[in-house]
Design an enzyme around this catalytic site. Structure first.
Site, short mmCIF file in Angstrom:
data_model
loop_
_atom_site.label_atom_id
_atom_site.label_comp_id
_atom_site.label_asym_id
_atom_site.label_seq_id
_atom_site.Cartn_x
_atom_site.Cartn_y
_atom_site.Cartn_z
CG ASP A 14 6.28 -6.82 -3.19
OD1 ASP A 14 5.75 -5.85 -2.63
OD2 ASP A 14 6.07 -8.00 -2.87
CG HIS A 48 9.24 5.89 13.70
ND1 HIS A 48 9.50 4.62 14.15
CD2 HIS A 48 8.22 5.75 12.81
CE1 HIS A 48 8.67 3.75 13.59
NE2 HIS A 48 7.89 4.42 12.77
CD GLU A 52 12.59 4.02 15.51
OE1 GLU A 52 11.48 4.22 16.04
OE2 GLU A 52 12.73 3.84 14.30
CB ALA A 88 10.30 0.50 5.92
N GLY A 137 6.97 9.29 10.09
CA GLY A 137 6.16 8.90 8.93
C GLY A 137 4.67 9.02 9.15
CB ALA A 138 2.42 7.20 11.32
NE ARG A 158 -3.88 0.18 2.46
CZ ARG A 158 -4.01 -0.98 3.09
NH1 ARG A 158 -3.05 -1.41 3.88
NH2 ARG A 158 -5.09 -1.70 2.97
CB ILE A 159 3.38 2.64 2.37
CG1 ILE A 159 2.39 2.63 3.55
CG2 ILE A 159 4.27 3.89 2.44
CD1 ILE A 159 3.05 2.50 4.92
C1 MLT Z 1 3.58 2.18 11.71
O1 MLT Z 1 4.02 1.04 11.89
O2 MLT Z 1 2.42 2.39 11.36
C2 MLT Z 1 4.47 3.35 11.85
O3 MLT Z 1 5.79 3.01 12.01
C3 MLT Z 1 3.96 4.32 12.84
C4 MLT Z 1 4.24 4.06 14.27
O4 MLT Z 1 4.77 3.04 14.66
O5 MLT Z 1 3.93 4.95 15.07
#
Ligand code: MLT
Length: 320
Positions: free
Chosen positions: A171, A281, A263, A233, A283-284, A151-152
């Site tokens: 992939d 981190h 982390e 990722a 990303g989200a 998806r991403i």
């Molecule tokens: C996730 O796995 O969706 C991302 O790394 C976001 C997170 O862990 O906060």
């Protein structure tokens, strides 16, 4: 009513709504102490986590009332899925909710590396005005190698096409001619062929035993000296000492690391390199994604605690 334990920073109106029906214990630092976590989970019916809480078999044994582990995000590599499944505990997650945000960050990092934005910004703030030093490259006409075309990865490719990039993908699960490849005009290659051809490599694989250390010295050695590597990722996908050596020897031109093997990582040589971008981190971490994530996981926690089936689950929808 079963207790809901939240061991990381997961907040928002949807979490507040859980309080109407359940006792909610919110301790965002709890993930740091496995012993305190073990004590707190004893009478919990639901455990809400992000990526920092280690949900081990030992923790699950200490939680006899646990019905659901709800992961705020897509990666479930911090959960012992086999142990949860054996214990009959639902593992829910939010695979779609933050995908756009991660893809947008990958695009942002591509542009930031191509135009030296963080380094030029720091230099200009320090009084510099060095236009020649920060000469960049265009994305148009370059080849984007997407490692992990789920998806991403697909959302990143879709956005990169707007920048007139050519898309190649690696992939392990996709077959040539699959609809996702056709839709995005992407060519499926082996990982080695992709790394040799791409100008920008972006990683979008989950962390599994197969992807741990996927990008190590032999893989970095086939990349172009002008290529850059982007990781939104999981940190473990890259062998960090091998990446450091590849950057120091100019084997590759740059890297953007949103995720790290440990982390937070503590001080590292990457911090001093102008051709490396380091982020915590993120990303989200957009308001939109977090609202969707928290809504989705709260919905599934309420469903399972009420004896119903979760909607987004990794193993099974109801406790067994
Ligand atoms: C996730 O796995 O969706 C991302 O790394 C976001 C997170 O862990 O906060």
């Amino acid at each position: 009513m079963p207790k809901i334990l939240i061991s990381e920073n997961v907040a928002g109106p949807a979490i507040n709504a859980l309080r109407a029906a359940h006792e909610v214990v919110y301790d965002p630092q709890l993930w740091k102490s496995p012993e305190l976590l073990k004590a707190a989970v004893v009478d919990a019916g639901a455990l809400i986590i992000r990526n920092q809480t280690k949900v081990t078999g030992e923790l699950l044994v200490a939680a006899p009332q646990l019905k659901i582990v709800a992961r705020a995000g897509v990666g479930v590599d911090n959960i012992d899925i086999a142990a949860a499944t054996a214990a009959g505990i639902v593992v829910s997650y939010t695979p779609a909710a933050n995908a756009v945000s991660v893809a947008e960050l990958a695009i942002g990092l591509m542009l930031a590396l191509a135009r030296n934005i963080p380094a030029a910004d720091a230099d200009t703030r320090a009084g510099g005005w060095n236009r020649q030093r920060y000469m960049g490259t265009e994305l148009a006409g370059k080849t984007l190698g997407v490692v992990g075309f789920g998806r991403i990865g697909q959302m990143t490719a879709e956005r990169a096409r707007a920048f007139e990039m050519k898309i190649i993908a690696a992939d392990a699960w996709l077959k040539p001619g699959s609809p996702a490849l056709t839709r995005l005009g992407a060519t499926l290659l082996s990982l080695e062929a992709l790394l040799a051809e791409a100008d920008v490599v972006t990683l979008h694989v989950p962390l599994t035993p197969e992807t741990n250390g996927l990008i190590s010295a032999p893989q970095l050695a086939v990349m172009k000296p002008s290529a850059v590597l982007i990781n939104t990722a999981r940190g473990e996908v890259i062998d960090e000492p091998a990446l450091l050596a590849a950057l120091e020897s100019r084997q590759i031109a740059g890297a953007a690391l949103d995720v790290r093997r440990v982390e937070p990582p503590g001080p590292s040589p990457f911090d001093q390199m102008p051709n490396v971008i380091v982020l915590p981190h993120l990303g989200a971490f957009t308001f939109e994604a977090q609202e969707r994530v928290v809504e989705a996981l709260s919905r599934d926690v309420l469903l399972v605690l009420a004896g119903n089936a979760a909607i987004e689950y990794f193993n099974f929808p109801k406790p067994r």
